[in-house]
Structure formats: structure tokens, C-alpha cells
Motif scaffolding. Structure first.
Motif, PDB file in Angstrom:
ATOM      1  N   SER A 181       0.955  -1.080  -0.001  1.00  0.00           N
ATOM      2  CA  SER A 181      -0.105   0.020  -0.070  1.00  0.00           C
ATOM      3  C   SER A 181       1.025   1.348  -0.088  1.00  0.00           C
ATOM      4  O   SER A 181       2.204   1.233   0.314  1.00  0.00           O
ATOM      5  N   PRO A 182       0.342   2.301  -0.386  1.00  0.00           N
ATOM      6  CA  PRO A 182      -0.923   2.747  -0.962  1.00  0.00           C
ATOM      7  C   PRO A 182      -1.085   2.243  -2.268  1.00  0.00           C
ATOM      8  O   PRO A 182      -0.224   1.203  -2.927  1.00  0.00           O
ATOM      9  N   THR A 183      -1.912   2.909  -2.988  1.00  0.00           N
ATOM     10  CA  THR A 183      -2.251   2.408  -4.312  1.00  0.00           C
ATOM     11  C   THR A 183      -1.330   2.183  -5.507  1.00  0.00           C
ATOM     12  O   THR A 183      -1.015   1.254  -6.043  1.00  0.00           O
ATOM     13  N   ARG A 184      -0.292   3.219  -5.671  1.00  0.00           N
ATOM     14  CA  ARG A 184       0.529   3.280  -6.581  1.00  0.00           C
ATOM     15  C   ARG A 184       1.662   2.006  -6.273  1.00  0.00           C
ATOM     16  O   ARG A 184       2.044   1.398  -7.252  1.00  0.00           O
ATOM     17  N   ARG A 185       1.914   1.880  -5.045  1.00  0.00           N
ATOM     18  CA  ARG A 185       2.802   0.701  -4.850  1.00  0.00           C
ATOM     19  C   ARG A 185       2.234  -0.605  -4.703  1.00  0.00           C
ATOM     20  O   ARG A 185       2.840  -1.531  -4.906  1.00  0.00           O
ATOM     21  N   SER A 186       1.006  -0.653  -4.484  1.00  0.00           N
ATOM     22  CA  SER A 186       0.355  -2.085  -4.687  1.00  0.00           C
ATOM     23  C   SER A 186       0.310  -2.550  -5.974  1.00  0.00           C
ATOM     24  O   SER A 186       0.457  -3.571  -6.381  1.00  0.00           O
ATOM     25  N   TYR A 187       0.177  -1.570  -7.012  1.00  0.00           N
ATOM     26  CA  TYR A 187       0.364  -1.928  -8.523  1.00  0.00           C
ATOM     27  C   TYR A 187       1.689  -2.278  -8.838  1.00  0.00           C
ATOM     28  O   TYR A 187       2.029  -3.065  -9.736  1.00  0.00           O
ATOM     29  N   GLU A 188       2.798  -1.465  -8.322  1.00  0.00           N
ATOM     30  CA  GLU A 188       3.947  -1.891  -8.457  1.00  0.00           C
ATOM     31  C   GLU A 188       4.381  -3.168  -8.016  1.00  0.00           C
ATOM     32  O   GLU A 188       5.191  -4.141  -8.700  1.00  0.00           O
TER      33      GLU A 188
END
Length: 462
Positions: A181-188
Motif C-alpha cells: 500500500s498505498p495504491t501506486r505501490r500496490s500496483y508496483e
């Protein structure tokens, strides 16, 4: 950035010229109106990707003419009319030419819309080779959680999202967790199969994210090695503004604006250009923007565009709603304290369910044998995000517990986890393993946090 700097320079020069002219109130008023009109034009109506900036910029003429007429310096008003009109014309020409006519603007706009010709770098030699090549859709929804967490943490009976997945034949994976988390790191974490990099704090930084293809990733590399077309679609430019070298096309549903440009510090953004950026953030302005149905059609069209090519397609999406909790953080579930949010969250999941249904229907119509992976990017966020492995079960399931479901035509034994906790990067790794006919890694899935990793195994919530 170029648009903003050009605009600022034009306004400074024009305002300075008018300020040093004979000191009549009308001249100053005309200068202020000219600057204000062009500022609003740039902030609200002339994003680099929008098709109507030049036309709408002409609307600034009316204010300039009005200012000149109200404060006319001579009996016939000729002198105070000509200068602000010339200023408005010059500023509009500068903004319009930079936004639409320069080679840089044309290239950037084409890249922003994903339409520029692209030569993707060669994939790595050790990328897995697939035994079959179906279309693959990776559909992420902001703060989408399973019904069990919604019941335990928010007091909601159901969200409706699981019903949509079941109706479209997806198998829900219980006890699923986001990889970060957050969003950007979850996609990474998803795209790197759990090895998320440290990302820039600035969400408009175009250089740091694998979602837009600005950085290489294990997932996109695997698909590129197998001849896939790689598309990404998102609502706004949270992951970056332009398609990077590692994907074929990026679709962003909402236009960009200089109000979101990194040149504008937060302390200045809401006061510059006579508050234009504040207006852009208002509900009034949003009411003129894309509706729920408009966004759904944009996403469906992106799916259709991706599938119109002869090669197999992988499409990664990030969609809203639902939304995150923004109130005071909790140490334990408190349905009474979060009742208002729970009501809003339930309403937002109804919207998300309609969008999810629209996307799955589109995929079924155009690519019935596709693999579909639907997942939440992270949890709702009622608690402080865990910073150490000693996090409470509530904080961990609240931050990382997500809805996840897969539609895999045929057999993929790796996706059967027997109810054991699993992360979304591990699930995507299982899908790649099934496509290549290889055995997935036996290492347990982990959740990435700033101080290390957390094993989700002890935190089953259903």
C-alpha cells in the motif's frame, strides 16, 4: 510544464506593459481581466490533450473587452480597447500554439493518448514462454473489499461486488491481500510480482511507475516476450501522464490540467489565477465533467481498441469507485463511528458494481476465452497503515485485505490455495505459471511494508 511557463511569461510581460502605460484605472482593470481570463483558460480549458482549448480560449475576449469598455481612457475608448485586446490575442495564440501546434505538443498528445508509433524494448531472455496465448485482463478497483471484511469492519451486509463476479463466472479467492500500500505501490508490487520499488512521492512524476510502462516489470516483460499487445487504462494521471517505452498504449479517462502540474506548489495552487484551480476542484466544475456512464464507455472503448489488434492483448486497469476512508483513524472496528462512511461506501460500491458489470460484459462479448483477474488495489483504510511486522490483525486486514477473483478458462491448479491467505502478486504469478506450464514459486506470499515484509498466513479473515 511548457504550457504553464509560456502562459506565465506572456501574462507577466503583458501585465508589465500595461502597468507602465498611462496610469488610468481602466488600463489596470483591463490588464487584470485579460490576465484572469487567460489564466482561467489555461487552468480550466486548455489541457495539452484537450481538443477544444483554442476555441474556448476565445471566450476570454469577452472579459477583456468588458474591462476595456468599463475603464476606457478616452471618450471613444479606443486606446484602452486596443491594448487589452491585443494582450488577449497574444496570450491565446501563445497558449494555443504551445498546446496544439508545436512538435513537442503533438508528440506528447499522441503519447498521452497512446497513439504514437512505439517500438517496445526487447523482452528479457529468461521471460517465461506461454503454452497458450489468451487475452488477459487485470482489472483493479480502488479499495474493493470482500463482503466478510465489509461486514466485520463497516457493518455492511454485502457490497454487491461479489454478486457481479459470481454472475460472470469468476471464482473468488478467499483471504486475499494486496501486496503493498498505498495504491501506486500496490500496483508496483503486482507488476513486479512482489518486488515493489521505492516510488517518487510526486504522483505526477512520469518516470517512476511500471503501470504506465515508464519502468520495466516482470509481468509486462513476460507478456511482451510472448507477443502480447500491452495496454493500460486509468481514470486520471495518478501513475503518470504518458505511455512509457514498456507498454503499447495508455488511456486516461480524464483530461489533464496545469492545475495538477508539478510547477504549482500546493500552497499556491488554490490562489493562482484568481482561484481557478479551486473552481476546478469544486463539485460545480465536476458536474460538467465525465459522468459515471461516460467513464464506463471510455473504459469499454479502451478494451475494444486493445482487442481490435491481431496479436493477443493484456490490459491492466485501475478504476474508481469505491473510495478510501478519510476520517480519524481507528484502532478497532467501530461501525457507529463509521456509519456515515459506510453509507457512502455502500453507495459507491453500487456504482462500482455497475462499472464492473459493464467491463466484464464487454470482455465476454469480444473475448469470451479471456483470462480475467479482478482485484482490489488495497483495503478501505479505517486504520493507520502498518509500518512494522507487529501490526494488529485489524490494521492488516483493513489495509491489505482485498476482493480478488479469477476467470481462467481451462484448468489452473496453482490458483487453488485451499483458503490459505494469498497476495494479489502471488495470484498473478500463479496465472503466469499456468500459462507457461511451469510450477509456481513455493516461497510464501508476503506483504511489503516500509520496514520489511509481513507473512499474511496468520491473518485469515474468512
Amino acid at each position: 510544464m511548457v504550457i504553464l511557463l509560456t502562459l506565465v511569461l506572456a501574462l507577466l510581460v503583458s501585465t508589465a506593459l500595461l502597468s507602465f502605460a498611462p496610469r488610468r484605472i481602466g488600463w489596470l482593470l483591463a490588464a487584470a481581466l485579460a490576465a484572469g481570463a487567460q489564466g482561467y483558460t489555461a487552468c480550466l480549458l486548455a489541457p495539452a490533450s484537450g481538443p477544444s482549448g483554442l476555441t474556448l480560449a476565445a471566450g476570454g475576449f469577452a472579459l477583456c473587452l468588458l474591462g476595456a469598455w468599463v475603464g476606457r481612457g478616452r471618450a471613444d475608448g479606443s486606446q484602452s480597447l486596443i491594448v487589452p485586446l491585443a494582450t488577449a490575442l497574444a496570450a491565446t495564440a501563445l497558449v494555443g500554439s504551445v498546446a496544439y501546434l508545436t512538435p513537442e505538443a503533438l508528440d506528447r498528445r499522441a503519447a498521452w493518448q497512446g497513439q504514437a508509433a512505439r517500438d517496445l524494448p526487447a523482452p528479457s531472455a529468461n521471460a517465461p514462454r506461454f503454452a497458450k496465448r489468451p487475452d488477459v485482463f487485470l482489472l483493479g478497483f480502488l479499495s474493493a473489499i470482500p463482503d466478510r471484511i465489509a461486514q466485520d469492519h463497516l457493518g455492511l451486509t454485502a457490497t454487491g461486488l461479489q454478486d457481479v463476479l459470481e454472475r460472470h463466472g469468476l471464482t473468488r479467492i478467499p483471504n486475499s491481500f494486496s501486496g503493498a500500500s498505498p495504491t501506486r505501490r500496490s500496483y508496483e508490487a503486482l507488476l513486479t510480482l512482489g518486488n515493489a520499488r521505492i516510488l517518487p512521492d510526486d504522483e505526477s512524476d512520469d518516470s517512476g511507475h511500471a503501470f504506465t510502462g515508464a519502468q520495466p516489470s516482470a509481468v509486462f516483460d513476460a507478456f511482451a516476450a510472448n507477443g502480447y499487445r500491452i495496454d493500460a487504462v486509468t481514470e486520471d494521471r495518478k501513475f503518470g501522464r504518458f505511455a512509457g517505452p514498456f507498454i503499447d498504449r495508455l488511456t486516461i479517462a480524464r483530461d489533464a490540467s496545469v492545475c495538477a502540474d508539478t510547477f504549482l506548489p500546493d500552497a499556491v495552487r488554490n490562489t493562482l489565477f484568481i482561484g481557478a484551480c479551486t473552481l476546478r476542484d469544486s463539485r460545480l466544475y465536476a458536474s460538467f465533467g465525465p459522468t459515471e456512464a461516460d467513464l464506463a464507455e471510455t473504459y469499454a472503448a479502451a478494451i475494444g481498441t486493445a482487442l481490435a489488434n491481431p496479436e493477443p492483448t493484456v490490459l491492466l486497469g485501475h478504476f474508481r469507485p469505491p473510495y478510501h476512508y478519510r476520517g480519524p483513524k481507528l484502532d478497532a472496528p467501530d461501525p457507529a463511528a463509521t456509519a456515515d462512511f459506510a453509507e457512502r461506501y455502500a453507495a459507491s460500491t453500487e456504482t462500482a458494481a455497475r462499472l464492473m458489470d459493464r467491463l466484464l460484459t464487454e470482455i465476454e462479448a469480444q473475448s469470451p476465452d479471456a483470462i480475467v483477474f479482478v482485484f482490489g488495489d488495497m483495503g478501505v483504510g479505517l486504520s493507520e497503515a502498518p509500518q512494522t511486522p507487529e501490526a494488529s490483525a485489524f490494521a492488516l486486514t483493513d489495509t491489505f485485505g482485498v476482493l480478488a477473483a479469477v476467470k481462467y478458462p481451462g484448468t489452473c491448479a496453482a490458483l487453488d490455495h485451499g483458503g490459505r491467505p494469498v497476495t494479489t502478486p502471488a495470484l498473478l504469478g500463479d496465472i503466469l505459471a499456468c500459462l507457461s506450464g511451469t510450477k509456481p514459486a513455493t516461497a510464501p506470499p508476503v506483504i511489503g511494508i516500509p520496514s520489511g515484509q509481513i507473512d499474511p498466513a496468520p491473518f485469515a479473515y474468512e
